[in-house]
Write a protein that holds these residues in place. Structure first.
Motif, PDB file in Angstrom:
ATOM      1  N   UNK A   1       7.142 -44.709 129.366  1.00 23.84           N
ATOM      2  CA  UNK A   1       6.245 -44.520 128.258  1.00 23.84           C
ATOM      3  C   UNK A   1       6.831 -43.105 127.484  1.00 23.84           C
ATOM      4  N   UNK A   2       6.682 -43.225 126.093  1.00 23.07           N
ATOM      5  CA  UNK A   2       7.045 -42.269 125.233  1.00 23.07           C
ATOM      6  C   UNK A   2       6.215 -40.815 125.700  1.00 23.07           C
ATOM      7  N   UNK A   3       6.689 -39.877 125.867  1.00 24.22           N
ATOM      8  CA  UNK A   3       6.097 -38.558 126.168  1.00 24.22           C
ATOM      9  C   UNK A   3       5.395 -38.450 127.435  1.00 24.22           C
ATOM     10  N   UNK A   4       5.836 -39.509 128.207  1.00 20.19           N
ATOM     11  CA  UNK A   4       4.855 -39.438 129.780  1.00 20.19           C
ATOM     12  C   UNK A   4       6.005 -38.759 130.850  1.00 20.19           C
ATOM     13  N   UNK A   5       7.085 -39.723 131.072  1.00 25.83           N
ATOM     14  CA  UNK A   5       8.098 -39.341 131.815  1.00 25.83           C
ATOM     15  C   UNK A   5       7.737 -38.946 133.299  1.00 25.83           C
ATOM     16  N   UNK A   6       6.507 -39.043 133.784  1.00 27.33           N
ATOM     17  CA  UNK A   6       6.035 -38.916 135.019  1.00 27.33           C
ATOM     18  C   UNK A   6       6.997 -39.659 136.162  1.00 27.33           C
ATOM     19  N   UNK A   7       7.104 -39.118 137.310  1.00 24.63           N
ATOM     20  CA  UNK A   7       7.695 -39.506 138.318  1.00 24.63           C
ATOM     21  C   UNK A   7       6.949 -39.752 139.549  1.00 24.63           C
ATOM     22  N   UNK A   8       7.116 -40.840 140.129  1.00 23.10           N
ATOM     23  CA  UNK A   8       6.317 -41.108 141.320  1.00 23.10           C
ATOM     24  C   UNK A   8       7.283 -41.534 142.475  1.00 23.10           C
ATOM     25  N   UNK A   9       7.005 -40.896 143.873  1.00 30.94           N
ATOM     26  CA  UNK A   9       7.712 -40.923 144.763  1.00 30.94           C
ATOM     27  C   UNK A   9       7.583 -42.460 145.493  1.00 30.94           C
ATOM     28  N   UNK A  10       8.594 -42.661 146.358  1.00 34.40           N
ATOM     29  CA  UNK A  10       8.555 -43.729 147.167  1.00 34.40           C
ATOM     30  C   UNK A  10       8.529 -43.583 148.419  1.00 34.40           C
ATOM     31  N   UNK A  11       7.710 -43.660 149.290  1.00 31.40           N
ATOM     32  CA  UNK A  11       7.630 -43.549 150.648  1.00 31.40           C
ATOM     33  C   UNK A  11       7.604 -44.617 151.771  1.00 31.40           C
ATOM     34  N   UNK A  12       8.319 -44.741 152.441  1.00 32.44           N
ATOM     35  CA  UNK A  12       8.591 -45.924 153.224  1.00 32.44           C
ATOM     36  C   UNK A  12       8.547 -47.307 152.770  1.00 32.44           C
ATOM     37  N   UNK A  13       9.369 -47.214 151.394  1.00 31.55           N
ATOM     38  CA  UNK A  13       9.189 -48.681 150.586  1.00 31.55           C
ATOM     39  C   UNK A  13       7.845 -48.781 149.713  1.00 31.55           C
ATOM     40  N   UNK A  14       6.835 -47.892 149.708  1.00 30.29           N
ATOM     41  CA  UNK A  14       5.655 -47.939 148.948  1.00 30.29           C
ATOM     42  C   UNK A  14       5.514 -46.918 147.869  1.00 30.29           C
ATOM     43  N   UNK A  15       5.367 -47.317 146.705  1.00 30.24           N
ATOM     44  CA  UNK A  15       5.360 -46.498 145.565  1.00 30.24           C
ATOM     45  C   UNK A  15       3.998 -45.816 145.705  1.00 30.24           C
ATOM     46  N   UNK A  16       4.299 -44.262 145.606  1.00 29.78           N
ATOM     47  CA  UNK A  16       2.562 -43.546 145.685  1.00 29.78           C
ATOM     48  C   UNK A  16       2.359 -43.232 144.175  1.00 29.78           C
ATOM     49  N   UNK A  17       1.590 -44.188 143.787  1.00 37.94           N
ATOM     50  CA  UNK A  17       1.063 -43.957 142.354  1.00 37.94           C
ATOM     51  C   UNK A  17      -0.291 -43.441 142.079  1.00 37.94           C
ATOM     52  N   UNK A  18      -0.275 -42.300 142.655  1.00 37.54           N
ATOM     53  CA  UNK A  18      -1.279 -41.346 142.458  1.00 37.54           C
ATOM     54  C   UNK A  18      -1.175 -40.418 141.365  1.00 37.54           C
ATOM     55  N   UNK A  19      -2.014 -40.358 140.467  1.00 36.09           N
ATOM     56  CA  UNK A  19      -1.736 -39.594 139.256  1.00 36.09           C
ATOM     57  C   UNK A  19      -1.859 -37.997 139.686  1.00 36.09           C
ATOM     58  N   UNK A  20      -2.570 -37.672 140.402  1.00 37.77           N
ATOM     59  CA  UNK A  20      -2.720 -36.154 140.804  1.00 37.77           C
ATOM     60  C   UNK A  20      -1.282 -35.796 141.638  1.00 37.77           C
TER      61      UNK A  20
END
Length: 66
Positions: free
Chosen positions: A33-52
């Motif tokens: 997303x323009x202006x977002x660029x947030x990164x989310x870790x992948x733990x044991x093959x599972x994306x951690x999509x928690x905004x906090x």
């Protein structure tokens, strides 16, 4: 362990709802997303999509900026 391409095609940033891309080192996902660029870790093959727990501006494999 990596995220399956089928799963990756339906994932979206929980903050701005834009698509995510797999980082080159496959350790995380980055929002496209323009202006977002947030990164989310992948733990044991599972994306951690928690905004906090999102990392600021594509720093998934680097230092924690948020």
């Amino acid at each position: 362990m990596t995220v399956e391409s089928r799963l990756l095609s339906i994932l979206a940033c929980p903050v701005c709802a834009q698509p995510l891309r797999l980082d080159a080192d496959e350790a995380g996902l980055t929002c496209q997303g323009p202006g977002c660029g947030r990164g989310y870790r992948i733990v044991d093959g599972i994306p951690v999509l928690i905004a906090d727990e999102a990392l600021a501006a594509a720093s998934v494999s680097g230092s924690l900026d948020s």
